[in-house]
Design a protein around this motif. Structure first.
Motif, PDB file in Angstrom:
ATOM      1  N   GLU B   2      36.997  38.930  38.909  1.00 37.74           N
ATOM      2  CA  GLU B   2      37.961  37.935  38.466  1.00 37.74           C
ATOM      3  C   GLU B   2      37.830  37.698  36.978  1.00 37.74           C
ATOM      4  O   GLU B   2      38.804  37.557  36.268  1.00 37.74           O
ATOM      5  N   TYR B   5      39.407  40.413  35.023  1.00 36.72           N
ATOM      6  CA  TYR B   5      40.849  40.349  35.115  1.00 36.72           C
ATOM      7  C   TYR B   5      41.415  39.271  34.211  1.00 36.72           C
ATOM      8  O   TYR B   5      42.433  39.452  33.573  1.00 36.72           O
ATOM      9  N   PHE B  26      42.101  46.953  40.260  1.00 35.21           N
ATOM     10  CA  PHE B  26      41.789  46.852  41.687  1.00 35.21           C
ATOM     11  C   PHE B  26      41.279  48.164  42.276  1.00 35.21           C
ATOM     12  O   PHE B  26      41.043  48.250  43.477  1.00 35.21           O
ATOM     13  N   LYS B  29      38.174  48.107  44.486  1.00 34.99           N
ATOM     14  CA  LYS B  29      38.400  47.519  45.797  1.00 34.99           C
ATOM     15  C   LYS B  29      39.178  48.473  46.696  1.00 34.99           C
ATOM     16  O   LYS B  29      38.877  48.601  47.883  1.00 34.99           O
ATOM     17  N   ILE B  30      40.152  49.144  46.113  1.00 34.57           N
ATOM     18  CA  ILE B  30      40.929  50.107  46.897  1.00 34.57           C
ATOM     19  C   ILE B  30      39.998  51.210  47.414  1.00 34.57           C
ATOM     20  O   ILE B  30      40.005  51.534  48.593  1.00 34.57           O
ATOM     21  N   ILE B  53      51.359  47.175  46.055  1.00 33.97           N
ATOM     22  CA  ILE B  53      50.930  46.233  45.015  1.00 33.97           C
ATOM     23  C   ILE B  53      52.056  46.030  44.003  1.00 33.97           C
ATOM     24  O   ILE B  53      52.387  44.903  43.641  1.00 33.97           O
TER      25      ILE B  53
END
Lengths: 200, 85
Positions: B2, B5, B26, B29-30, B53
């Motif tokens: 976070e 980002y 991301f 995470k993907i 997305i």
């Protein structure tokens, strides 16, 4: 009251709300903390609005992060479910009639696929091995150093896309057994690859 | 994640429709989630997630216009104006 007191007073009054996740996250960024102090000291509409704009931007980012994160999570689950459903509904029709034999009885496709050899032999016959897919010389050498069982387990999992359970059924052993075989093989490759160790 | 980002200018990304940057954020995470499906499905899934997305970010972009609906910072804290000033 001097500037320090104002800020301290503010922190004192809002001890609880400053502990809450969003506000704490927001203030953990140094720039934002400075904006807040500025707003408290100056007390003008403009400085308050500056802080507020920044805060809303922060909330929006959180929203995006939260949204996309759960999107990825649930989409993966959904995708997997969809695939499983499709695979179970439209399996290969191995017992569908292919042609009629000399007496006119239908011959299922599956009868044409296997010879009288054991299914394992038929499986290996003319099949490309995983080794043929490896381009990296070092990796190929390590791969060849694995036991036959390890090689074929890797082959089934990575080339054929079998699950642990399916490989286990194929060999008539437990899925745990396959899982540990798989794990050991991958660990072995990992420890020798790009390492200083030489294969024994 | 976070933190990383938030240092980026979201407006910038939105205005320039710089989706690659958002998706890059991301990627980790993907990748993590890709391990949950069989090997030969991963490319398909990755592509579908990324398309999704972008689609959803477009939707959130529209939401951005009613920023008024977001709570204000001052809603979260008590600030006794009279006392301080």
């Amino acid at each position: 009251m001097d500037e320090k007191n104002i800020i301290e007073k503010f922190y004192e009054m809002n001890k609880k709300s400053l502990q809450s996740g969003v506000v704490r996250g927001f203030l953990s960024i140094k720039d934002n903390e400075e904006l807040l102090e500025l707003a408290l000291i100056e007390g003008t509409e403009e400085s308050k609005k500056n802080l507020d704009d920044r805060f809303k931007e922060f909330l929006l980012k959180l929203k995006v992060i939260k949204y996309v994160s759960s999107l990825i999570h649930y989409y993966t689950i959904d995708f997997d479910k969809r695939n499983n459903r499709r695979n179970s509904r439209f399996g290969l029709l191995l017992d569908a009639p292919h042609s009629n034999d000399t007496e006119g009885n239908p011959t299922p496709i599956i009868d044409l696929m296997f010879s009288s050899k054991s299914s394992e032999d038929a499986y290996y016959e003319g099949m490309e091995t995983l080794g043929e897919w490896i381009e990296d010389e070092e990796l190929y050498r390590i791969y060849n150093g694995l036991t036959d069982r390890q090689k074929s387990v890797l082959e089934l999992i990575y080339l054929k896309g079998y699950s642990n359970k399916e490989v286990a059924e194929f060999y008539n052993v437990s899925p745990q057994n396959i899982s540990s075989l798989h794990k050991r093989a991958v660990e072995k490759i990992r420890s020798y690859y790009k390492g200083n160790n030489q294969m024994g | 994640m976070e933190q990383i980002y938030c240092t980026k200018q979201l407006d910038d990304i939105y205005d320039n429709k710089n989706w690659e940057e958002v998706i890059d954020d991301f990627q980790t995470k993907i990748d993590y989630h890709l391990y949950k499906v069989p090997v030969h499905e991963r490319d398909d899934l990755e592509q579908e997630i990324k398309m999704k997305i972008i689609e959803k970010l477009n939707m959130l972009l529209d939401d951005k216009n009613d920023e008024e609906s977001l709570p204000s910072f001052w809603d979260y804290v008590d600030c006794d104006d009279e006392y301080i000033h």
